[in-house]
Motif scaffolding. Sequence first.
Motif, PDB file in Angstrom:
ATOM      1  N   VAL A  96     -18.344  80.847  70.613  1.00 54.14           N
ATOM      2  CA  VAL A  96     -19.554  80.343  70.216  1.00 54.14           C
ATOM      3  C   VAL A  96     -19.778  80.126  68.840  1.00 54.14           C
ATOM      4  N   VAL A  97     -19.890  78.958  68.400  1.00 54.26           N
ATOM      5  CA  VAL A  97     -19.853  78.739  66.828  1.00 54.26           C
ATOM      6  C   VAL A  97     -21.307  78.399  66.390  1.00 54.26           C
ATOM      7  N   HIS A  98     -21.847  78.948  65.451  1.00 55.05           N
ATOM      8  CA  HIS A  98     -23.422  78.940  64.922  1.00 55.05           C
ATOM      9  C   HIS A  98     -23.469  77.588  64.430  1.00 55.05           C
ATOM     10  N   PRO A  99     -24.326  77.082  64.556  1.00 53.45           N
ATOM     11  CA  PRO A  99     -24.818  75.686  64.210  1.00 53.45           C
ATOM     12  C   PRO A  99     -24.635  75.443  62.830  1.00 53.45           C
ATOM     13  N   ASP A 128     -14.254  73.198  60.728  1.00 52.73           N
ATOM     14  CA  ASP A 128     -13.867  74.089  59.670  1.00 52.73           C
ATOM     15  C   ASP A 128     -13.227  75.472  60.284  1.00 52.73           C
ATOM     16  N   VAL A 129     -14.143  75.764  61.358  1.00 52.07           N
ATOM     17  CA  VAL A 129     -13.733  76.884  62.160  1.00 52.07           C
ATOM     18  C   VAL A 129     -12.346  76.897  62.912  1.00 52.07           C
ATOM     19  N   GLY A 130     -12.411  75.607  63.616  1.00 49.26           N
ATOM     20  CA  GLY A 130     -11.033  75.172  64.326  1.00 49.26           C
ATOM     21  C   GLY A 130      -9.865  75.269  63.035  1.00 49.26           C
ATOM     22  N   ILE A 131      -9.997  74.750  62.120  1.00 47.28           N
ATOM     23  CA  ILE A 131      -9.086  74.986  60.953  1.00 47.28           C
ATOM     24  C   ILE A 131      -8.369  76.309  60.557  1.00 47.28           C
ATOM     25  N   ALA A 132      -9.546  76.993  60.438  1.00 45.39           N
ATOM     26  CA  ALA A 132      -9.283  78.529  59.914  1.00 45.39           C
ATOM     27  C   ALA A 132      -8.771  79.337  60.995  1.00 45.39           C
ATOM     28  N   ILE A 133      -8.952  78.919  62.119  1.00 41.69           N
ATOM     29  CA  ILE A 133      -8.187  79.577  63.403  1.00 41.69           C
ATOM     30  C   ILE A 133      -7.048  79.240  63.549  1.00 41.69           C
ATOM     31  N   ALA A 134      -6.824  77.798  63.425  1.00 42.23           N
ATOM     32  CA  ALA A 134      -5.445  77.264  63.588  1.00 42.23           C
ATOM     33  C   ALA A 134      -4.394  77.994  62.504  1.00 42.23           C
ATOM     34  N   ARG A 135      -5.082  77.909  61.305  1.00 42.17           N
ATOM     35  CA  ARG A 135      -4.327  78.400  60.038  1.00 42.17           C
ATOM     36  C   ARG A 135      -4.062  80.056  59.864  1.00 42.17           C
ATOM     37  N   ASP A 136      -4.706  80.717  60.858  1.00 36.00           N
ATOM     38  CA  ASP A 136      -4.693  81.933  61.150  1.00 36.00           C
ATOM     39  C   ASP A 136      -5.280  82.698  59.584  1.00 36.00           C
ATOM     40  N   ASP A 137      -6.227  82.102  59.372  1.00 42.48           N
ATOM     41  CA  ASP A 137      -6.993  82.515  57.997  1.00 42.48           C
ATOM     42  C   ASP A 137      -8.016  83.619  58.557  1.00 42.48           C
ATOM     43  N   ALA A 171      -7.553  66.048  60.853  1.00 40.96           N
ATOM     44  CA  ALA A 171      -7.379  64.923  61.723  1.00 40.96           C
ATOM     45  C   ALA A 171      -7.195  65.100  63.120  1.00 40.96           C
ATOM     46  N   GLN A 172      -6.140  66.001  63.119  1.00 36.19           N
ATOM     47  CA  GLN A 172      -5.719  66.116  64.561  1.00 36.19           C
ATOM     48  C   GLN A 172      -6.692  66.983  65.330  1.00 36.19           C
ATOM     49  N   LEU A 173      -7.350  67.939  64.868  1.00 37.26           N
ATOM     50  CA  LEU A 173      -8.516  68.583  65.163  1.00 37.26           C
ATOM     51  C   LEU A 173      -9.684  67.731  65.655  1.00 37.26           C
ATOM     52  N   ALA A 174     -10.021  66.573  64.665  1.00 40.67           N
ATOM     53  CA  ALA A 174     -11.103  65.721  65.061  1.00 40.67           C
ATOM     54  C   ALA A 174     -11.022  64.964  66.159  1.00 40.67           C
ATOM     55  N   GLU A 175      -9.817  64.590  66.449  1.00 39.51           N
ATOM     56  CA  GLU A 175      -9.354  63.840  67.633  1.00 39.51           C
ATOM     57  C   GLU A 175      -9.682  64.521  68.873  1.00 39.51           C
ATOM     58  N   ALA A 176      -9.546  65.911  68.578  1.00 41.53           N
ATOM     59  CA  ALA A 176      -9.387  66.885  70.111  1.00 41.53           C
ATOM     60  C   ALA A 176     -10.702  67.270  70.200  1.00 41.53           C
ATOM     61  N   LEU A 177     -11.798  67.083  69.223  1.00 40.23           N
ATOM     62  CA  LEU A 177     -13.125  67.411  69.231  1.00 40.23           C
ATOM     63  C   LEU A 177     -13.853  66.489  70.341  1.00 40.23           C
ATOM     64  N   ASP A 178     -14.652  67.022  71.273  1.00 41.42           N
ATOM     65  CA  ASP A 178     -15.296  66.330  72.390  1.00 41.42           C
ATOM     66  C   ASP A 178     -16.567  66.808  72.793  1.00 41.42           C
ATOM     67  N   GLU A 179     -17.478  66.170  73.630  1.00 44.46           N
ATOM     68  CA  GLU A 179     -18.320  66.748  74.297  1.00 44.46           C
ATOM     69  C   GLU A 179     -17.924  67.353  75.534  1.00 44.46           C
ATOM     70  N   ALA A 180     -18.650  68.628  75.892  1.00 46.49           N
ATOM     71  CA  ALA A 180     -18.398  68.982  77.071  1.00 46.49           C
ATOM     72  C   ALA A 180     -19.632  69.391  78.017  1.00 46.49           C
ATOM     73  N   GLU A 181     -19.468  69.790  79.430  1.00 47.06           N
ATOM     74  CA  GLU A 181     -20.652  69.943  80.196  1.00 47.06           C
ATOM     75  C   GLU A 181     -20.365  71.548  80.470  1.00 47.06           C
ATOM     76  N   LEU A 182     -21.248  72.388  81.040  1.00 51.38           N
ATOM     77  CA  LEU A 182     -21.031  73.482  81.335  1.00 51.38           C
ATOM     78  C   LEU A 182     -19.849  73.662  82.441  1.00 51.38           C
ATOM     79  N   ASP A 183     -19.764  72.702  83.419  1.00 49.29           N
ATOM     80  CA  ASP A 183     -18.965  72.794  84.467  1.00 49.29           C
ATOM     81  C   ASP A 183     -17.703  73.094  83.887  1.00 49.29           C
TER      82      ASP A 183
END
Length: 100
Positions: free
Chosen positions: A31-34, A40-49, A6-18
């Motif tokens: 870069v995360v593959h589509p 899921d990737v954010g959770i794995a990194i945050a949990r040091d998986d 839930a915390q990470l979902a709130e932090a997810l946002d759209e960004a431009e290159l700038d």
Amino acid sequence: MQELRAQLAEALDEAELDWLKPHIQRDVVVVVHPQLDLLDVGIAIARDDALTVQHWISEQLIHKPSSHQLADWNSNQTKRFQALIVQPYVLVQESVTQGA
């Protein structure tokens, strides 16, 4: 884990290159593959998986942007990304809902 998602979902946002350029210069953009879910990737990194993250790296599903990718991004200033900050990294996926 639901709370972290839930915390990470709130932090997810759209960004431009700038917005990403300072993070690219600091070499913290990943870069995360589509086919992977950005949360899921954010959770794995945050949990040091490390096992999961290492698997994704070995399969080249997550990686630093290549010089070819950076050139492509720079040639298309309207390119949009889904971005998620998981300190110290900025995880990005190219948005697929854009015009060519």
